[in-house]
Write an enzyme that holds these catalytic residues in place. Structure first.
Site, PDB file in Angstrom:
ATOM      1  N   GLY A  66       0.824  -1.204   0.000  1.00  0.00           N
ATOM      2  CA  GLY A  66       0.000   0.000   0.000  1.00  0.00           C
ATOM      3  C   GLY A  66       0.854   1.248   0.000  1.00  0.00           C
ATOM      4  N   CYS A  93       5.153  -6.396   1.624  1.00  0.00           N
ATOM      5  CA  CYS A  93       5.572  -4.992   1.612  1.00  0.00           C
ATOM      6  C   CYS A  93       4.900  -4.213   2.756  1.00  0.00           C
ATOM      7  CB  CYS A  93       5.321  -4.378   0.245  1.00  0.00           C
ATOM      8  SG  CYS A  93       6.344  -2.939  -0.038  1.00  0.00           S
ATOM      9  N   TYR A  94       3.901  -3.365   2.462  1.00  0.00           N
ATOM     10  CA  TYR A  94       3.211  -2.682   3.562  1.00  0.00           C
ATOM     11  C   TYR A  94       2.679  -3.730   4.547  1.00  0.00           C
ATOM     12  CZ  TYR A  94       0.082   0.568   6.030  1.00  0.00           C
ATOM     13  OH  TYR A  94      -0.532   1.340   6.981  1.00  0.00           O
ATOM     14  N   HIS A 186       7.650  -8.085  -3.795  1.00  0.00           N
ATOM     15  CA  HIS A 186       6.295  -8.361  -4.308  1.00  0.00           C
ATOM     16  C   HIS A 186       6.275  -9.673  -5.102  1.00  0.00           C
ATOM     17  CE1 HIS A 186       4.256  -4.535  -3.360  1.00  0.00           C
ATOM     18  NE2 HIS A 186       5.484  -4.066  -3.370  1.00  0.00           N
ATOM     19  N   GLU A 188       3.767 -11.038  -6.354  1.00  0.00           N
ATOM     20  CA  GLU A 188       2.666 -11.047  -7.319  1.00  0.00           C
ATOM     21  C   GLU A 188       3.030 -10.452  -8.675  1.00  0.00           C
ATOM     22  OE1 GLU A 188       3.081  -9.137  -4.718  1.00  0.00           O
ATOM     23  OE2 GLU A 188       2.012  -7.234  -4.791  1.00  0.00           O
ATOM     24  N   ASP A 245     -19.073 -11.053 -21.954  1.00  0.00           N
ATOM     25  CA  ASP A 245     -19.560 -11.107 -20.564  1.00  0.00           C
ATOM     26  C   ASP A 245     -21.057 -11.383 -20.505  1.00  0.00           C
ATOM     27  OD1 ASP A 245     -17.014 -10.272 -20.179  1.00  0.00           O
ATOM     28  OD2 ASP A 245     -17.555  -8.190 -19.743  1.00  0.00           O
ATOM     29  N   THR A 247     -22.971 -12.514 -22.833  1.00  0.00           N
ATOM     30  CA  THR A 247     -23.357 -13.773 -23.470  1.00  0.00           C
ATOM     31  C   THR A 247     -23.115 -14.957 -22.536  1.00  0.00           C
ATOM     32  OG1 THR A 247     -22.763 -12.817 -25.595  1.00  0.00           O
ATOM     33  CG2 THR A 247     -23.063 -15.199 -25.533  1.00  0.00           C
ATOM     34  N   LYS A 396     -11.882 -11.659 -16.403  1.00  0.00           N
ATOM     35  CA  LYS A 396     -12.276 -11.815 -17.808  1.00  0.00           C
ATOM     36  C   LYS A 396     -11.747 -13.124 -18.427  1.00  0.00           C
ATOM     37  CE  LYS A 396     -13.788  -9.364 -21.573  1.00  0.00           C
ATOM     38  NZ  LYS A 396     -14.883  -8.379 -21.582  1.00  0.00           N
ATOM     39  N   ASP A 477      -7.657  12.094 -60.413  1.00  0.00           N
ATOM     40  CA  ASP A 477      -7.271  13.407 -60.958  1.00  0.00           C
ATOM     41  C   ASP A 477      -8.141  14.556 -60.484  1.00  0.00           C
ATOM     42  OD1 ASP A 477      -4.995  12.719 -62.234  1.00  0.00           O
ATOM     43  OD2 ASP A 477      -5.894  12.456 -64.216  1.00  0.00           O
TER      44      ASP A 477
HETATM   45  N1  LIG Z   1     -26.819  -2.990 -27.188  1.00  0.00           N
HETATM   46  C1  LIG Z   1     -27.048  -3.453 -25.956  1.00  0.00           C
HETATM   47  N2  LIG Z   1     -28.239  -3.993 -25.633  1.00  0.00           N
HETATM   48  C2  LIG Z   1     -28.475  -4.446 -24.386  1.00  0.00           C
HETATM   49  N3  LIG Z   1     -27.593  -4.421 -23.400  1.00  0.00           N
HETATM   50  C3  LIG Z   1     -26.379  -3.901 -23.659  1.00  0.00           C
HETATM   51  C4  LIG Z   1     -26.044  -3.385 -24.937  1.00  0.00           C
HETATM   52  N4  LIG Z   1     -24.770  -2.922 -24.873  1.00  0.00           N
HETATM   53  C5  LIG Z   1     -24.339  -3.150 -23.627  1.00  0.00           C
HETATM   54  N5  LIG Z   1     -25.308  -3.740 -22.889  1.00  0.00           N
HETATM   55  C6  LIG Z   1     -25.243  -4.137 -21.482  1.00  0.00           C
HETATM   56  O1  LIG Z   1     -24.194  -3.412 -20.863  1.00  0.00           O
HETATM   57  C7  LIG Z   1     -23.313  -4.322 -20.230  1.00  0.00           C
HETATM   58  C8  LIG Z   1     -21.916  -3.770 -20.230  1.00  0.00           C
HETATM   59  O2  LIG Z   1     -21.355  -3.824 -21.509  1.00  0.00           O
HETATM   60  P1  LIG Z   1     -19.878  -4.346 -21.721  1.00  0.00           P
HETATM   61  O3  LIG Z   1     -19.470  -3.974 -23.109  1.00  0.00           O
HETATM   62  O4  LIG Z   1     -19.036  -3.920 -20.578  1.00  0.00           O
HETATM   63  O5  LIG Z   1     -20.008  -5.941 -21.555  1.00  0.00           O
HETATM   64  P2  LIG Z   1     -20.292  -7.018 -22.663  1.00  0.00           P
HETATM   65  O6  LIG Z   1     -20.784  -6.313 -23.859  1.00  0.00           O
HETATM   66  O7  LIG Z   1     -21.155  -8.083 -22.119  1.00  0.00           O
HETATM   67  O8  LIG Z   1     -18.905  -7.671 -22.912  1.00  0.00           O
HETATM   68  P3  LIG Z   1     -17.625  -7.010 -23.605  1.00  0.00           P
HETATM   69  O9  LIG Z   1     -16.939  -6.238 -22.501  1.00  0.00           O
HETATM   70  O10 LIG Z   1     -16.829  -8.176 -24.060  1.00  0.00           O
HETATM   71  O11 LIG Z   1     -18.088  -6.123 -24.712  1.00  0.00           O
HETATM   72  C9  LIG Z   1     -23.476  -5.627 -21.005  1.00  0.00           C
HETATM   73  O12 LIG Z   1     -23.071  -6.723 -20.229  1.00  0.00           O
HETATM   74  C10 LIG Z   1     -24.954  -5.613 -21.298  1.00  0.00           C
HETATM   75  O13 LIG Z   1     -25.654  -6.063 -20.163  1.00  0.00           O
HETATM   76  N1  LIG Z   2       4.667  -1.061  -1.888  1.00  0.00           N
HETATM   77  C1  LIG Z   2       4.426  -0.882  -0.594  1.00  0.00           C
HETATM   78  O1  LIG Z   2       3.645  -1.591   0.026  1.00  0.00           O
HETATM   79  C2  LIG Z   2       5.111   0.287   0.050  1.00  0.00           C
HETATM   80  C3  LIG Z   2       4.925   0.340   1.541  1.00  0.00           C
HETATM   81  C4  LIG Z   2       5.392   1.661   2.144  1.00  0.00           C
HETATM   82  N2  LIG Z   2       4.547   2.726   1.656  1.00  0.00           N
HETATM   83  C5  LIG Z   2       6.858   1.904   1.780  1.00  0.00           C
HETATM   84  O2  LIG Z   2       7.167   2.815   1.045  1.00  0.00           O
HETATM   85  O3  LIG Z   2       7.712   1.189   2.231  1.00  0.00           O
END
Ligand SMILES: Nc1ncnc2c1ncn2[C@@H]1O[C@H](COP(=O)(O)OP(=O)(O)OP(=O)(O)O)[C@@H](O)[C@H]1O
Ligand SMILES: NC(=O)CC[C@H](N)C(=O)O
Ligand SMILES: O=c1[nH]c(=O)c2[nH+]cn([C@@H]3O[C@H](COP(=O)(O)O)[C@@H](O)[C@H]3O)c2[nH]1
Ligand SMILES: [Mg+2]
Length: 540
Positions: A66, A93-94, A186, A188, A245, A247, A396, A477
């Site tokens: 953090g 870390c933190y 870290h 991660e 998402d 679908t 995702k 042209d």
């Molecule tokens: N044309 C649309 N008709 C109905 N709902 C929609 C439409 N466009 C977006 N949405 C809604 O908005 C939400 C957010 O859209 P978003 O683009 O983040 O997700 P996604 O379309 O499902 O997936 P992706 O991120 O892959 O495009 C969708 O999951 C859907 O519920």
């Molecule tokens: N990346 C961190 O967690 C940093 C911890 C703290 N802020 C430091 O500077 O040491």
């Protein structure tokens, strides 16, 4: 963010689960992500979470990094009950500094800050307790990645040192009686060699988590959960876009409750070439989903007439979405369509993913609004629909694996994201039928060429945008004065930062020549070479 309704069989109750307490590091979500890759289920909560208010029992706790310094007055601290909870703890870390602060407050600002690579030297210790060497078991000295300015002044009592770097004499520590570990580096981030193995040692060997978080397991359990939640008669409505998402969420609902799920696609007139039709075919014929397509083109275009300011366009589109969706939901409810034994519609499906959940819970101050993302879920409270979010625990790429498991085609599963406001934010300036035609045709050619060149999967998102300016050119042209297309293609893993894709010259030449020749009204094509930041992925 609306919470799903508790049923008692959430993943944290069904799978061995680790808890990540977030102190606001930029990398906190990567801890979760890396553990998921090891088939270990984990959830992230803000560092201020009281353990007594947790409805489930973690099998181990990770304290993240953090931006604060533990000795500052305003610094966040964990619930002290964490150290009495009886499960293993890993401080990163933190998190390490927080552990040292709890056990004696010996944390100070270092004379030298340490960012980037450092050589980690391991110290094998002769502890009595069996856990003491387990975190770094099987390692040699290695390169790790550091990002800190503070350091431990001395070793807290009852702790031993398990690793050092030239600048951090307490780069790794362990409690000699309890399975509590702290590391300054870290694990991660990919720059830390063997970082994932450190997390694996903690999760599997120290916390004894069973790594059974797989999509196959998830599907089985989620279907049971949805059925229990909705009951034998309940009906669910949900907005779908044809994106991965919505679908995947829709297909899961279909599997769980059949035709008692009602999907709605709003054709806002801002979709790509033939998109509404192809989504209809895929969802109904391909996946057997009960779908209503609402043609709201007129309505959206009328509302957008004369508007060119980006945020105004976004707000109008978002507002229209809600109205259209709400009207359709009421209509479907009133017609009481649905199989025999179907009750009223009282659930709303949302495709919320885990990054959205993390975004809303991670520990940080207010951040600036760059863009208003339209959200079909922002429905008025008087609709009285309860929210169901089957993907809210998934990232995702997990959604993509799940989609494949559910038999959704590869081309849909790997589809680039497409924003809800669609071409509306890719046509800069006013949206007219003429501008829509140009943007659609140009985008279609660009994506077709990307597919033909076998590049679609290498690119995270690609599209053609239409600029509201005219340039002079010479065609056959004759002098022409026509519009400019900007191509954009980016590579990114999380869409928070992105780099432009390095196409070769021959590819760009081919696309440019096709667009200028085939799309009436365009005489120039540009390629956008702006990364994010400072650019954003969409143009508006
Ligand atoms: N044309 C649309 N008709 C109905 N709902 C929609 C439409 N466009 C977006 N949405 C809604 O908005 C939400 C957010 O859209 P978003 O683009 O983040 O997700 P996604 O379309 O499902 O997936 P992706 O991120 O892959 O495009 C969708 O999951 C859907 O519920
Ligand atoms: N990346 C961190 O967690 C940093 C911890 C703290 N802020 C430091 O500077 O040491
Ligand atoms: O559903 C959506 N509704 C929106 O209003 C919206 N705005 C941007 N995006 C998508 O978000 C990602 C990041 O985009 P930006 O860099 O332009 O903010 C990219 O994938 C964008 O396509 C949206 N998706
Ligand atoms: Mg989409």
């Amino acid at each position: 963010m609306a919470q799903g309704v508790e049923t008692g069989n959430e993943p944290n109750k069904l799978f061995d689960t680790l808890l990540v307490l977030d102190f606001g590091s930029q990398y906190s979500h990567l801890i979760t992500r890396k553990l998921r890759d090891l088939n270990v289920y984990c959830e992230m909560l803000p560092c201020t979470q009281r353990l007594s208010e947790l409805a489930w029992k973690p099998q181990g706790i990770i304290l993240s990094g953090g931006p604060y310094s533990v000795y500052e007055d305003a610094a966040p601290h964990v619930d002290p009950a964490v150290f009495e909870f009886g499960v293993p703890i890993l401080g990163i870390c933190y998190g390490l500094q927080e552990m040292a602060w709890h056990y004696g407050k010996a944390v100070i600002a270092g004379e030298k800050r340490e960012y980037g690579h450092a050589n980690l030297h391991l110290e094998k210790i002769d502890g009595k307790a069996p856990h003491v060497n387990k975190l770094l078991e099987g390692f040699d000295d290695m390169q790790v990645w550091m990002s800190h300015g503070d350091k431990l002044d001395k070793l807290p009592s009852s702790f031993a040192t398990i690793a050092t770097t030239p600048n951090a004499p307490f780069a790794g520590i362990v409690h000699e009686e309890k399975p509590f570990f702290g590391i300054q580096f870290h694990p991660e981030v990919t720059h830390t060699q063997m970082g994932k193995k450190v997390l694996e040692n903690f999760a599997l060997n120290i916390c004894k988590v069973r790594p059974n978080w797989t999509m196959a397991e998830f599907v089985d359990k989620e279907l049971i959960r949805i059925k229990a939640l909705v009951g034998d008669e309940g009906q669910v409505i949900g907005a779908v876009s044809g994106g991965v998402d919505s679908t995947v969420a829709a297909k899961l609902m279909k599997e769980a409750i059949g035709d008692r799920f009602h999907a709605v696609l709003v054709d806002n007139g801002l979709l790509r070439l033939n998109e509404a039709e192809s989504v209809r075919t895929t969802l109904t014929q391909g996946l057997g989903i009960n779908l209503t397509v609402v043609d709201a083109t007129e309505r959206f275009l009328t509302a957008l007439k004369g508007v060119s300011e980006p945020e105004s366009k976004r707000k109008i589109i978002g507002g229209q979405f809600i109205e259209v969706f709400q009207e359709t939901a009421l209509k479907i409810s009133a017609e009481a369509v649905g199989p025999p034994k179907a009750g009223k519609i009282d659930w709303l499906l949302q495709g919320t993913l885990y990054p959205d959940v993390i975004e809303s819970i991670s520990f940080k101050g207010p951040s600036a609004t760059i863009k208003t993302h339209h959200n079909v879920g922002g429905l008025p409270a008087n609709m009285n629909l309860k929210i169901i979010e089957p993907l809210r625990e998934l990232f995702k790429d997990e959604v993509r694996i799940l989609g494949t498991k559910l038999g959704i085609s590869e081309s849909l599963v790997w589809r680039h994201p497409f924003p809800g406001p669609g071409l509306g934010i890719r046509i800069l300036g006013e949206i007219t039928p003429q501008q829509l035609r140009i943007a659609r045709q140009a985008d279609h050619i660009f994506i077709q060429e990307i597919n033909d060149a076998g590049l679609y999967r290498n690119i995270s998102q690609a599209f053609a945008a239409l600029l509201p300016v005219k340039a002079v050119g010479v065609m056959g042209d004759k002098r022409v004065h026509e519009q400019v297309i900007a191509l954009r293609a980016v590579e990114t893993t999380d869409f928070m930062t992105a780099d432009w894709y390095p196409f070769d010259g021959a590819f760009l030449k081919r696309v440019s020549s096709r667009i200028v020749n085939e799309v009436e009204g365009v005489c120039r094509v540009l390629y956008d070479v702006t990364s994010k930041p400072p650019g954003t992925i969409e143009m508006e």
